[in-house]
Motif scaffolding. Structure first.
Motif, short mmCIF file in Angstrom:
data_model
loop_
_atom_site.label_atom_id
_atom_site.label_comp_id
_atom_site.label_asym_id
_atom_site.label_seq_id
_atom_site.Cartn_x
_atom_site.Cartn_y
_atom_site.Cartn_z
N ARG A 1 0.90 -1.24 -0.02
CA ARG A 1 -0.04 -0.18 0.05
C ARG A 1 0.89 1.40 -0.13
N ASN A 2 2.27 1.33 0.13
CA ASN A 2 3.09 2.38 0.14
C ASN A 2 2.66 3.22 -1.28
N PRO A 3 2.71 2.68 -2.48
CA PRO A 3 2.45 3.57 -3.68
C PRO A 3 1.05 4.16 -3.53
N LEU A 4 -0.04 3.68 -2.66
CA LEU A 4 -1.26 4.25 -2.58
C LEU A 4 -1.50 5.33 -1.67
N GLN A 5 -0.37 5.80 -0.94
CA GLN A 5 -0.41 6.68 -0.21
C GLN A 5 -0.45 8.24 -0.73
N THR A 6 -0.13 8.51 -2.25
CA THR A 6 -0.06 9.79 -2.67
C THR A 6 -1.32 10.41 -2.56
N VAL A 7 -2.44 9.76 -3.08
CA VAL A 7 -3.77 10.59 -3.10
C VAL A 7 -4.44 10.94 -1.85
N PRO A 8 -4.31 10.02 -0.87
CA PRO A 8 -4.65 10.45 0.56
C PRO A 8 -3.84 11.79 1.09
N LEU A 9 -2.45 11.54 0.94
CA LEU A 9 -1.60 12.70 1.25
C LEU A 9 -1.93 14.09 0.64
N THR A 10 -2.10 13.87 -0.67
CA THR A 10 -2.27 15.26 -1.48
C THR A 10 -3.56 16.12 -1.20
N GLU A 11 -4.65 15.09 -0.89
CA GLU A 11 -5.82 15.68 -0.86
C GLU A 11 -6.06 16.03 0.58
N LYS A 12 -5.34 15.33 1.52
CA LYS A 12 -5.20 16.14 2.76
C LYS A 12 -4.86 17.49 3.18
N ILE A 13 -3.50 17.51 2.24
CA ILE A 13 -2.72 18.80 2.10
C ILE A 13 -3.83 19.79 1.54
N GLU B 1 0.14 23.10 -8.02
CA GLU B 1 -1.45 22.91 -7.49
C GLU B 1 -1.77 21.64 -7.36
N PHE B 2 -1.14 20.59 -8.00
CA PHE B 2 -1.42 19.26 -7.99
C PHE B 2 -0.51 18.38 -7.09
N SER B 3 0.33 19.21 -6.35
CA SER B 3 1.20 18.53 -5.32
C SER B 3 2.28 17.86 -6.14
N GLN B 4 2.61 18.05 -7.37
CA GLN B 4 3.57 17.11 -8.35
C GLN B 4 4.98 17.89 -8.15
N TRP B 5 6.01 17.29 -8.36
CA TRP B 5 7.21 17.43 -8.14
C TRP B 5 7.80 17.72 -9.45
N ASN B 6 8.48 18.76 -9.90
CA ASN B 6 9.30 18.71 -11.00
C ASN B 6 10.77 19.13 -10.72
N PRO B 7 11.78 18.17 -10.85
CA PRO B 7 13.13 18.54 -10.84
C PRO B 7 13.93 19.71 -11.42
N ALA C 1 2.61 29.96 -5.52
CA ALA C 1 1.39 30.75 -5.88
C ALA C 1 0.33 30.14 -5.03
N PRO C 2 -0.90 30.61 -5.10
CA PRO C 2 -2.22 30.03 -4.54
C PRO C 2 -2.17 28.53 -4.97
N GLY C 3 -2.42 27.53 -4.16
CA GLY C 3 -2.69 26.23 -4.28
C GLY C 3 -1.29 25.58 -4.15
N GLU C 4 -0.36 25.97 -4.69
CA GLU C 4 1.15 25.41 -4.43
C GLU C 4 1.44 25.25 -2.93
N HIS C 5 2.43 24.23 -2.46
CA HIS C 5 2.92 24.42 -1.50
C HIS C 5 4.56 23.81 -1.48
N VAL C 6 5.07 23.94 -0.28
CA VAL C 6 6.53 23.56 -0.16
C VAL C 6 6.75 22.49 0.51
N ARG C 7 7.50 21.35 0.20
CA ARG C 7 7.80 20.36 0.88
C ARG C 7 9.24 20.62 1.64
N ARG D 1 7.25 12.78 -8.30
CA ARG D 1 6.67 13.33 -9.37
C ARG D 1 5.36 13.60 -9.23
N GLU D 2 4.56 12.43 -8.78
CA GLU D 2 3.24 12.20 -8.76
C GLU D 2 2.49 13.05 -7.41
#
Length: 314
Positions: free
Chosen positions: A123-135, A166-172, A188-194, A310-311
């Motif tokens: 289930r580790n790869p399944l964490q992305t959607v719950p994480l990004t939606e909670k953020i 804004e989609f929680s995606q990472w671009n190197p 920008a609005p909707g973005e965040h910083v890890r 990236r996701e």
């Protein structure tokens, strides 16, 4: 005659009595990062699973703001396949320090049909959607993670402040320079910083600091007898996630965990290191990173971690 200043007066030089030790320098950098985020962002959160790196982050945050309370809440993405010992530690730590804990549950998303179980039970790869939606739902604008550059090559590419769109995606390619410990938190609005305050720590640094600070950890980080079975060259714990299968025999072995994640993809290592001093000696002699040695989810492909980052994964 005038005296020429050398820059060492009052400091004892690079190795003088006032110079910071290696661990003190790492601690100072992390404390600085926590304070920078507190001053620059409106709604930060610390990812906290009860694993050693998140425990270290919380310890450093407590130091950064003492005697005031930590001005951040905690967030855990619960896969439903976590080690019970780690969840117990998580809940005790939250109660001890009077912190607020947000939980994003993978099981909830499976029950609602948003996510589907993988055939391998991981289930580790399944964490992305719950994480990004909670953020997004909680409007967190800075999210602390315990990633370190020595763990894995995709994590080695990260800056301390890592912008997510804004989609929680990472671009190197959108990485920002961080010269002289100057961190750029603009978004920008909707973005965040890890934010990665442990970026420059190694696994050995983490353990040496834990020993110095006498930080309590879940007992599974030390050698103990456990029923395990072998799959993919790793010793896995039996559980409802789908192990063992036919032909995979369970045996009781003396093992410990170097890293802790989903039970379905986190392997134990044979070890008699039942004290922190023995663990440090063991790690100092190791030539494999903790994730390289014990995380099946990182072996799904050569670029497994980078693809997930990236996701929106950490």
């Amino acid at each position: 005659m005038a005296t020429v200043a050398t820059g060492d007066e009052g400091t004892g030089g690079a190795a003088g009595p006032y110079a910071l030790s290696h661990l003190d320098a790492l601690e100072s950098e992390a404390v600085h990062i926590f304070r920078e985020v507190a001053g620059e962002f409106e709604n930060p959160v610390i990812l906290f699973s009860g694993g050693k790196d998140s425990i270290l982050m919380l310890h450093l945050a407590l130091k950064a703001f003492a005697p005031a309370p930590v001005p951040f809440s905690l967030l855990h993405v619960d896969t439903g396949h976590n080690f019970p010992e780690v969840l117990d530690y998580r809940d005790r730590a939250v109660a001890r320090h009077g912190l607020r804990l947000h939980v994003a549950s993978v099981q909830d998303y499976i029950d609602r049909g948003v996510l589907r179980e993988r055939p391998d039970g991981t289930r580790n790869p399944l964490q992305t959607v719950p994480l990004t939606e909670k953020i997004a739902a909680e409007k967190f604008d800075a999210v602390f993670g315990g990633g370190r550059r020595d763990e894995e090559k995709a994590r080695a590419k990260e800056r301390v402040f890592s912008l997510r769109d804004e989609f929680s995606q990472w671009n190197p390619r959108r990485q920002r320079p961080e010269l002289w410990n100057l961190y750029n938190g603009r978004h920008a609005p909707g973005e965040h910083v890890r934010v990665f305050p442990l970026s420059n720590w190694t696994e050995l640094d983490v353990w040496q600091y834990i020993a110095r600070e006498n930080i309590e950890l879940p007992e599974i980080y030390y050698a103990h007898h456990r029923e395990v079975f072998q799959r993919g060259g790793m010793w896995l714990t039996a559980g409802e996630w789908g192990g063992p299968k036919d032909g995979e025999s369970v045996e009781k072995r003396l093992v410990r965990y170097r890293t802790v994640g989903d039970m379905s993809c986190t392997g134990a290592v044979d070890s008699g290191a039942d004290t922190i001093e023995k663990v440090i000696t063991e790690i100092a002699a190791s030539r494999l990173t903790e994730r390289g040695a014990t995380r099946a989810d990182d072996k799904l492909s050569e670029a497994a971690m980078e693809d997930r980052k990236r996701e929106g994964y950490f």
